[in-house]
Design an enzyme around this catalytic site. Sequence first.
Site, short mmCIF file in Angstrom:
data_model
loop_
_atom_site.label_atom_id
_atom_site.label_comp_id
_atom_site.label_asym_id
_atom_site.label_seq_id
_atom_site.Cartn_x
_atom_site.Cartn_y
_atom_site.Cartn_z
CB SER A 13 8.70 2.90 0.38
OG SER A 13 7.53 3.36 -0.67
CB CYS A 26 2.59 -7.95 -1.41
SG CYS A 26 2.18 -7.18 0.15
CG ASN A 44 -2.77 16.33 19.20
OD1 ASN A 44 -3.21 17.43 18.44
ND2 ASN A 44 -2.50 17.37 20.78
CB ILE A 45 -0.99 9.81 18.76
CG1 ILE A 45 -0.14 10.76 19.63
CG2 ILE A 45 -0.58 9.49 18.46
CD1 ILE A 45 0.08 10.67 20.71
CE1 TYR A 46 -5.83 12.00 12.67
CE2 TYR A 46 -3.71 13.50 13.54
CZ TYR A 46 -5.62 13.42 13.16
OH TYR A 46 -6.20 14.35 12.97
CB ALA A 47 -2.43 4.48 14.95
N GLY A 71 -2.36 1.06 9.18
CA GLY A 71 -2.13 -0.17 9.25
C GLY A 71 -2.08 -0.88 10.02
CE1 TYR A 93 -19.28 -13.02 -24.01
CE2 TYR A 93 -20.91 -11.65 -24.88
CZ TYR A 93 -20.28 -12.77 -24.39
OH TYR A 93 -19.99 -13.85 -26.01
CE LYS A 107 -28.99 -16.06 -19.52
NZ LYS A 107 -28.98 -17.52 -20.00
P1 FAD Z 1 4.47 -2.47 7.40
O1 FAD Z 1 4.98 -2.02 6.35
O2 FAD Z 1 5.06 -3.93 8.20
O3 FAD Z 1 5.78 -1.41 8.37
C1 FAD Z 1 5.76 -0.56 9.54
C2 FAD Z 1 7.72 -0.34 9.61
O4 FAD Z 1 7.64 0.44 10.73
C3 FAD Z 1 8.49 -1.40 9.24
O5 FAD Z 1 9.55 -1.16 8.71
C4 FAD Z 1 8.78 -1.49 10.98
O6 FAD Z 1 10.45 -1.28 11.02
C5 FAD Z 1 8.57 0.73 11.33
N1 FAD Z 1 8.72 0.56 12.78
C6 FAD Z 1 7.86 0.03 13.49
N2 FAD Z 1 8.05 0.63 15.51
C7 FAD Z 1 9.07 0.98 14.80
C8 FAD Z 1 9.61 1.80 16.02
N3 FAD Z 1 9.80 2.09 16.70
N4 FAD Z 1 10.72 3.27 14.86
C9 FAD Z 1 10.79 3.08 13.97
N5 FAD Z 1 10.42 2.25 12.92
C10 FAD Z 1 9.42 0.93 13.84
N6 FAD Z 1 -1.03 -7.49 1.78
C11 FAD Z 1 -2.01 -7.15 0.68
O7 FAD Z 1 -2.38 -7.03 0.93
N7 FAD Z 1 -1.46 -8.19 -0.57
C12 FAD Z 1 -0.25 -9.17 -0.61
O8 FAD Z 1 0.15 -10.26 -1.50
C13 FAD Z 1 0.54 -9.21 0.72
N8 FAD Z 1 1.05 -10.23 1.04
C14 FAD Z 1 2.65 -10.09 1.84
C15 FAD Z 1 3.73 -10.95 1.96
C16 FAD Z 1 4.56 -10.97 2.77
C17 FAD Z 1 6.17 -11.37 2.95
C18 FAD Z 1 4.32 -10.14 4.28
C19 FAD Z 1 5.28 -10.06 4.85
C20 FAD Z 1 3.52 -8.80 3.78
C21 FAD Z 1 2.36 -9.15 3.39
N9 FAD Z 1 0.95 -8.46 2.80
C22 FAD Z 1 0.46 -8.62 2.16
C23 FAD Z 1 0.62 -7.80 4.08
C24 FAD Z 1 1.48 -6.09 3.79
O9 FAD Z 1 2.43 -6.41 3.71
C25 FAD Z 1 1.12 -5.21 5.06
O10 FAD Z 1 0.24 -4.93 5.94
C26 FAD Z 1 1.36 -3.79 5.40
O11 FAD Z 1 3.32 -3.83 4.52
C27 FAD Z 1 0.66 -3.27 6.75
O12 FAD Z 1 1.40 -2.32 6.03
P2 FAD Z 1 1.97 -1.09 7.64
O13 FAD Z 1 2.50 0.07 7.05
O14 FAD Z 1 0.95 -1.13 9.27
O15 FAD Z 1 3.17 -2.31 7.97
#
Ligand code: FAD
Length: 550
Positions: free
Chosen positions: A38, A42, A276-279, A281, A425, A433
């Site tokens: 967590s 960004c 049984n598996i969600y995804a 991000g 406003y 406007k």
């Molecule tokens: P992530 O936040 O990438 O998390 C995925 C995690 O899963 C990672 O920590 C990884 O280590 C872990 N993982 C992967 N595979 C495995 C595994 N097999 N076993 C255990 N752990 C694993 N978005 C915006 O909307 N606004 C912004 O201003 C913005 N700025 C950004 C700036 C930067 C520098 C970056 C890198 C991204 C930015 N983003 C921004 C994009 C945003 O951060 C991502 O869209 C968001 O974090 C995606 O969330 P997520 O949970 O899908 O993946």
Amino acid sequence: MKLLIVGGVAGGASAAARARRLSEDAEIILFERGPDVSFANCGLPYHIGNEIADRNKLLVTTPERLHSRFKLDVRTRSSVEAIDRSAHSVRVRDLATGNEYEETYDKLILATGAAPFRPSIPGIDLPGVFTLRNLQDTDHIKSQTDRGVKQVVLLGGGFISLELAENFVRRGVATTIVERGDQILAPFDKEMTTPLVHELARHGVTLLLGQSAEALEKTADGLEVCLNSGQRLPAQLVIFGVGVRPENKLAVDASLEVGPRGGIRVNEYLQTTDPNIYAVGDAVEVRDVVSGEPIQVPLAGPANRQGRIAADNVFGHRATYRGTQGTAILGFFDHTSAITGAAEKSLRRANRPYRKIYVHPLHHAGYYPGADAMTLKLLFDPSNGLLLGAQGVGGRGVDKRIDVLAVAIQAGMTVFDLEEMELAYAPQYGSAKDPINMAGFVAAGLLRGEHPQINVETVTVPPAAEQTFLLDVRTPQEFAEGHIPGAKNIPVDELRGRLDELPCDQQIAAYCQVGQRGYLATRILLQAGFAAANVGGGYKTYQLWQDPFA
Ligand code: FAD
């Protein structure tokens, strides 16, 4: 219920917290490969620039806090290596010890994110070459910057590179952005990036379009980036921001379906092809709200919301994900670029009929000191005015307007609804406007036929340019400061008395600075029997279309 979650950042941590709120009894285990959960991806560029000086501020929470508050079993440095769907189990590698073990599940949520793309070019693994995804990348880039970096080359002209550019400029590092395409910020229409190109130049950032890195070489002074043009750029730091790829290996190995761009396929409940598996991000393929087509949009908002929705569904609370409309915003010093919904180029590619308008209002009442200028572009369906997309650039107030338009698109509103929107406003916040109302008036006037408009990019190039009489209705002083080549200047206040200077057998394209006086001129001309239209958005829109490098 035993719930396993893979990935402990945006989507994964949201899912875990929501899951606990829904069930005190469930066993919830969160696996994260890295040392942190967590964290604020960004915010990473702003720590490098020292805007966020305290690194701890980037840790939204810690494994300990997740345990004490949410009773979550958080296992960092734990990589999930494989899924056995028939046994309902995953194989986990403890990265600290190298030990592997199995963990069973009733439900599994994949929130594995997307990895920055590293092109396989010579020198990509040299010291000083980075991508930016997590706190460890940030630490490396920041410590090298702290030790003293004269030049940085940022490959890719997307959001992350531009955010980094601002932060390197703040640190006094000479910054070059290299972009392979013909524009920065690919989701935007090119003309809407013109103001940002000017801003980059104003802050001393060198922008090279239409070029890409072919190799990286070590030199006595650091590195050299060899471009396809033959140019060589010296740098001590090179950062690739050339897009991300969904981390789909677990899903692919488990024979879950993925889309053509690698995004894990999910239904509206965010279930993969295994119920049984969600995804959630960055790892998943989502439905584009406007086109209905599958797309890949890596953004934090969707990832967080999807995490909640997946957890809801795991615990039997039926929740659906509405799709993604790509609402995004970028700050570069005082400049803001924001977008929601479809861009003009994607509508054109999809052969979807659309009309567009530009307006250039102030962000609050002009009589109140300190108003910032902005440009809004609206795209809408010509048959019913349904909003399809919007882009905004300028200073303060752009964020608010794009958010209003994002809600309007999600609610299926039309340009006629924008005319009627009642928005807060007072002179220091907006106008009686509001820019949103103004955009609605212009777009609705176009569709009702009251306000014929013509696009500046068509009337200024052949064959339309040869058949069109360009009429500049601004003051002679404004005209002298810059005008569209070939235009005749008759100020709007003199127009009624000088109609005999205009051709009766030609289309007249009237323009002013932003479109307002051009609209009045058009109404005067139409009622006098001329074939006339207003050049949408006026001279300011014309300037957007001019090559910023010329
Ligand atoms: P992530 O936040 O990438 O998390 C995925 C995690 O899963 C990672 O920590 C990884 O280590 C872990 N993982 C992967 N595979 C495995 C595994 N097999 N076993 C255990 N752990 C694993 N978005 C915006 O909307 N606004 C912004 O201003 C913005 N700025 C950004 C700036 C930067 C520098 C970056 C890198 C991204 C930015 N983003 C921004 C994009 C945003 O951060 C991502 O869209 C968001 O974090 C995606 O969330 P997520 O949970 O899908 O993946």
